[in-house]
Design an enzyme around this catalytic site. Structure first.
Site, PDB file in Angstrom:
ATOM      1  N   ASP A  33      -9.682   5.848   0.821  1.00 28.43           N
ATOM      2  CA  ASP A  33     -10.296   4.622   1.803  1.00 28.43           C
ATOM      3  C   ASP A  33     -10.809   4.831   3.685  1.00 28.43           C
ATOM      4  OD1 ASP A  33      -9.359   0.317   2.588  1.00 28.43           O
ATOM      5  OD2 ASP A  33     -11.457   2.097   2.439  1.00 28.43           O
ATOM      6  N   VAL A 119      -2.109   5.469  -3.779  1.00 21.68           N
ATOM      7  CA  VAL A 119      -1.018   4.504  -3.393  1.00 21.68           C
ATOM      8  C   VAL A 119      -1.211   3.645  -4.490  1.00 21.68           C
ATOM      9  CG1 VAL A 119      -0.765   3.051  -1.462  1.00 21.68           C
ATOM     10  CG2 VAL A 119      -1.613   4.957  -1.202  1.00 21.68           C
TER      11      VAL A 119
END
Ligand code: APR
Length: 318
Positions: A33, A119
């Site tokens: 991201d 993550v």
């Protein structure tokens, strides 16, 4: 090839759309991201601000700004909590919704990172299997080229045992065995010991082209053309070229892909490759690994790719 797995930075991929593993705010973050937002520039964040976030499992599309693609499809994967909280279904929805939107926007080429595999802690090998199976399912009904961009080697959890077996095969057995086979090969070709077919069959089989043998094998296996070329990860256009042109010479990975899809034993796979003008060579690690799987009758193209990836070899289309 409709579905490929490459090792790269997704912000470098030139295609119609890249998928982003975002969070619910869509306002950027770390991992892929962060990389996408950094490469796209502030314009992306400005547009994301207007989207009002995104639910887990859903997807939204924006422009791509400074990225070498037309669109970014933002999707929010599930955080891994051990597998008992609907994580798999949510991850599947990420791929389905992203592919649906890509189709709506007439994208022909799309690249995905491994959603939730960073993550968010989704086990990488499972995340990869879900990506491959959902994309393959979509490609059974749709024409699109989809690339899974794997950023780190950990994504392929190849079993240590499998790697040890292959290494041994490469270093010891294969060379000796191949050497012995080669020295016998002359006699096998001159006096095929296992073939009791009469001369007519032998002459017939020599004249058969790659395409003719491929179509004969598809029939013998009771497969449809589509089942075979999808399993070989060959697109429909290429298959119809091969079907309509008996003299067509495919590339080596294409010929190997069909041998794997048809689950041919080693002698028949060798024969099929020979008809396209190829042989599995002891001086090519790629060939040696492919031969290991065929000799051991392990025809899962995904597993073969895990091993090829582990040995830094190009992958068979998945
Ligand atoms: N290109 C391709 N893949 C990448 C890149 C890159 N530049 N950077 C990271 N990856 C890989 C990671 O190695 C991982 O396999 O993308 C996969 C997804 O990892 P994350 O980016 O951490 O995404 P995810 O696990 O879905 O977690 C999403 O992390 O970045 C934040 O804002 C994001 O809060 C959200 C969460």
């Amino acid at each position: 090839m409709p579905i490929q797995i490459v090792r790269n930075d997704i912000t470098k991929i030139k295609c119609d759309a890249i998928d982003n593993a975002a969070n619910n705010s869509l306002l950027g973050g770390g991992g892929v991201d962060g990389a996408i937002h950094r490469a796209a520039g502030l314009g992306l964040l400005e547009e994301c601000r207007k989207l009002g976030g995104c639910k887990t499992g859903e997807a939204k599309i924006t422009g791509a700004y400074k990225l070498p693609c037309k669109y970014v499809i933002h999707t929010v994967g599930p955080v891994w909590h051990g597998g008992g909280f609907g994580e798999e279904q949510l991850l599947i929805s990420c791929y389905r919704n992203s592919l649906r939107i890509a189709k709506e926007y007439k994208c022909e080429t799309v690249a995905f990172p491994l959603i939730s595999a960073g993550v968010y802690g989704y086990p990488k090998d499972e995340a990869l299997r879900i990506a491959v199976s959902e994309i393959s399912r979509f490609l059974l009904e749709n024409e699109m080229t989809v690339t899974i961009v794997v950023y780190d080697k950990q994504s392929f959890q190849v079993s240590k045992k499998l790697i040890a077996d292959i290494r041994e095969y490469i270093d010891e057995r294969y060379i000796d065995e191949h050497f012995i086979e080669r020295s016998n090969l002359y006699f096998d070709v001159q006096f095929p010991k296992q073939k009791t077919a009469d001369l007519r069959d032998v002459v017939g089989s020599i004249d058969e082209s790659f395409s003719e043998m491929l179509l004969r094998k598809i029939d013998e296996k009771g497969m449809t053309d589509a089942q075979c070329y999808k399993k070989a990860n060959i697109d429909r256009k290429l298959f119809s070229k091969i079907r309509n042109n008996p003299g067509y010479k495919p590339s080596k990975p294409t010929a190997i892909g069909f041998a794997i899809a048809l689950e041919l034993p080693l002698d028949e796979a060798t024969d099929l490759l020979l008809k396209a003008g190829y042989a599995l060579s002891p001086s090519s690690k790629f060939d040696v690994i492919v031969e290991y799987f065929i000799r051991n009758q392990r025809y899962d193209i995904f597993e073969i790719n895990e091993a090829l990836f582990e040995f830094d070899q190009p992958l068979l289309g998945v």
